[in-house]
Design an enzyme around this catalytic site. Structure first.
Site, short mmCIF file in Angstrom:
data_model
loop_
_atom_site.label_atom_id
_atom_site.label_comp_id
_atom_site.label_asym_id
_atom_site.label_seq_id
_atom_site.Cartn_x
_atom_site.Cartn_y
_atom_site.Cartn_z
N HIS A 8 0.83 -1.24 -0.02
CA HIS A 8 0.17 0.12 0.23
C HIS A 8 0.95 1.07 0.07
O HIS A 8 1.45 1.52 1.12
CB HIS A 8 -1.31 0.21 1.07
CG HIS A 8 -2.14 0.86 1.55
ND1 HIS A 8 -2.90 0.85 1.65
CD2 HIS A 8 -1.95 2.15 0.71
CE1 HIS A 8 -3.66 1.45 1.52
NE2 HIS A 8 -2.99 2.89 1.27
N HIS A 10 1.12 5.07 -2.69
CA HIS A 10 0.74 5.88 -3.19
C HIS A 10 1.55 6.36 -4.82
O HIS A 10 2.74 6.77 -4.09
CB HIS A 10 -1.08 6.36 -3.60
CG HIS A 10 -1.70 6.45 -2.82
ND1 HIS A 10 -2.50 6.12 -3.22
CD2 HIS A 10 -1.56 5.77 -1.38
CE1 HIS A 10 -3.30 5.34 -2.12
NE2 HIS A 10 -3.31 5.82 -0.90
N HIS A 186 -10.20 1.20 0.18
CA HIS A 186 -9.30 2.30 1.48
C HIS A 186 -10.70 2.21 1.23
O HIS A 186 -11.94 2.93 1.07
CB HIS A 186 -9.60 3.32 1.23
CG HIS A 186 -7.89 4.11 0.22
ND1 HIS A 186 -7.52 3.17 -0.50
CD2 HIS A 186 -7.25 4.19 0.95
CE1 HIS A 186 -6.06 3.72 -0.99
NE2 HIS A 186 -5.36 4.78 -0.07
N GLU A 189 -10.63 4.24 7.91
CA GLU A 189 -9.37 5.05 7.70
C GLU A 189 -9.93 6.86 8.53
O GLU A 189 -9.86 6.78 9.47
CB GLU A 189 -8.54 5.42 6.69
CG GLU A 189 -7.43 6.75 6.50
CD GLU A 189 -6.89 6.76 5.64
OE1 GLU A 189 -7.83 7.04 4.69
OE2 GLU A 189 -5.96 7.69 5.91
N ASP A 267 2.08 4.24 2.38
CA ASP A 267 0.47 4.94 2.15
C ASP A 267 1.24 6.31 1.30
O ASP A 267 1.39 6.09 0.11
CB ASP A 267 0.23 5.83 3.11
CG ASP A 267 -1.31 6.10 3.23
OD1 ASP A 267 -1.40 5.44 1.60
OD2 ASP A 267 -2.12 6.97 3.89
N ASP A 268 1.84 7.42 1.74
CA ASP A 268 2.31 8.80 1.42
C ASP A 268 3.53 8.77 1.99
O ASP A 268 3.52 10.24 2.55
CB ASP A 268 1.79 9.58 1.38
CG ASP A 268 0.31 8.72 -0.10
OD1 ASP A 268 0.26 8.81 -0.99
OD2 ASP A 268 -0.69 8.81 1.69
N1 ADE Z 1 -4.89 8.68 -1.40
C1 ADE Z 1 -3.46 9.02 -0.77
N2 ADE Z 1 -3.10 8.72 0.67
C2 ADE Z 1 -4.48 8.64 1.10
C3 ADE Z 1 -4.88 8.24 1.92
N3 ADE Z 1 -4.47 7.64 2.65
N4 ADE Z 1 -6.37 7.92 2.26
C4 ADE Z 1 -6.76 8.28 1.28
N5 ADE Z 1 -6.92 8.32 -0.09
C5 ADE Z 1 -5.12 8.40 -0.51
ZN ZN Z 2 -3.57 5.32 1.23
#
Ligand code: ADE
Ligand code: ZN
Length: 339
Positions: A8, A10, A186, A189, A267-268
């Site tokens: 996971h 992006h 997703h 969260e 994640d990012d």
């Molecule tokens: N797109 C990129 N990061 C995300 C996240 N944490 N939750 C939902 N969409 C996303």
């Molecule tokens: Zn994500």
């Protein structure tokens, strides 16, 4: 050293501020609204998504994406990752003026280069963006179903979970599932346990992105364990976005103890000041995971990966042979110490 796998991340969210600044210089763009002092700036989920969209808009060519993907996968390989799945977004490519075909070719080229340099295996999960609505997600699903690529093996949905109901996207997910793609979404969260339950009922995923708020309902936790639905957990992201106040409050250990398969993911990474190593370190420091447990997290990821069985078996064999080598090292260290 623990071998790692990530399910996971992006790809647009993996671009470092430095790389985004270089693309901004190339295209004569001003990034001062979302990069300050070499860091991305945002203050809540909506402003995070905004910064993310603005940074993504600076990746405009096939080569820009080959660069980004190669860069990210090389950094993962340095962290002892042997497998990576990245979420991709044809919507972001189209917004930046790049065709989905060139976008995917660029990503695939970056994957080939990283594999040639380090052996890291990787795949793409195409995503639709929930806040863009059911029609846009259907377009994303249709594109990927009608234009199969051997390295695109999954379909998912990211974006603002607070918008729309999962059932609004059921048809798009049917299109993706019928095309043979693995399904993740997703949920759980930004919204509570109901969001996870609704996603499971409407979209039938084998994995959930985040999903951690399932902890709010013990029946749902039991269901996740019974059905072996994997949660792609991203603790660093959850703390940055204030889903939980701190790591000791994070439910990953409780979910794992209840028998829910969990993995560790970034994640990012630059937005949340993390990377995959940091996530494994968080599990060690705050959740009490030792090297054996961390290796099992990697195995859980490989078992649930959207990859052909031959590649899966090779990856698991690599994990097992690393364990054997390290066990051998320990014996050697032990006998050397005793001699
Ligand atoms: N797109 C990129 N990061 C995300 C996240 N944490 N939750 C939902 N969409 C996303
Ligand atoms: Zn994500």
């Amino acid at each position: 050293m623990v071998l790692k796998a990530e399910l996971h991340c992006h790809v647009e969210g993996a671009a470092s501020p430095g790389l985004v600044e270089r693309k901004a210089a190339k295209y004569g763009a001003d990034v001062s609204a979302f990069i300050v002092g070499g860091k991305f700036v945002w203050h809540d989920f909506t402003s995070f998504l905004h910064a993310y969209d603005q940074a993504s808009a600076l990746f405009r060519t096939e080569e820009d994406y080959a660069d980004l993907t190669e860069d990210y996968l090389l950094s993962l390989a340095k962290q002892d990752a042997i497998y990576s799945e990245v979420f991709i977004s044809t919507d972001h490519a189209i917004s930046a003026g790049l065709s989905p075909r060139a976008y995917i070719e660029g990503l695939a080229e970056g994957m080939r280069r990283a594999k040639a340099a380090t052996g890291i295996e990787s795949r793409m999960i195409a995503t639709g963006l929930r806040h863009k609505g059911p029609e846009a997600v259907m377009q994303a699903a249709k594109y990927i179903a009608e234009n199969p690529h051997p390295l695109v093996t999954g379909f998912g949905m990211a974006g603002d979970e607070r918008m729309h109901h999962p059932r609004d996207f059921a048809q798009a997910f049917d299109v993706a599932r019928d095309a043979g793609l693995g399904i993740t979404v997703h949920a759980g969260e930004l919204s509570g346990w109901e969001s996870v339950a609704n996603a499971l009922d409407a979209l039938k995923p084998s994995r959930i992105g985040h999903g951690v708020r399932a902890i709010e309902n013990p029946d749902l936790v039991r269901r996740l364990a019974e059905e072996q639905i994997l949660l792609e957990c991203c603790p660093g992201s959850n703390i940055s976005l204030q889903v939980y106040p701190d790591f000791p409050a994070h439910p990953l250990p409780a979910l794992a103890k209840a028998g829910v398969p969990v993995t560790l993911n970034s994640d990012d990474p630059p937005y949340f000041h993390t990377d995959l190593t940091c996530e494994y370190d968080i599990a060690a420091e705050f959740f009490g995971y030792d090297e054996t447990m961390l290796t099992e997290v990697t195995r859980t990821a490989l078992k649930a990966a959207y990859v052909d069985e031959e590649t899966r078996n090779q990856l698991i064999a690599r994990l097992d042979s690393d364990k054997t080598v390290r066990a051998g090292d320990a014996d050697f260290a032990g006998s050397a110490a005793n001699s």
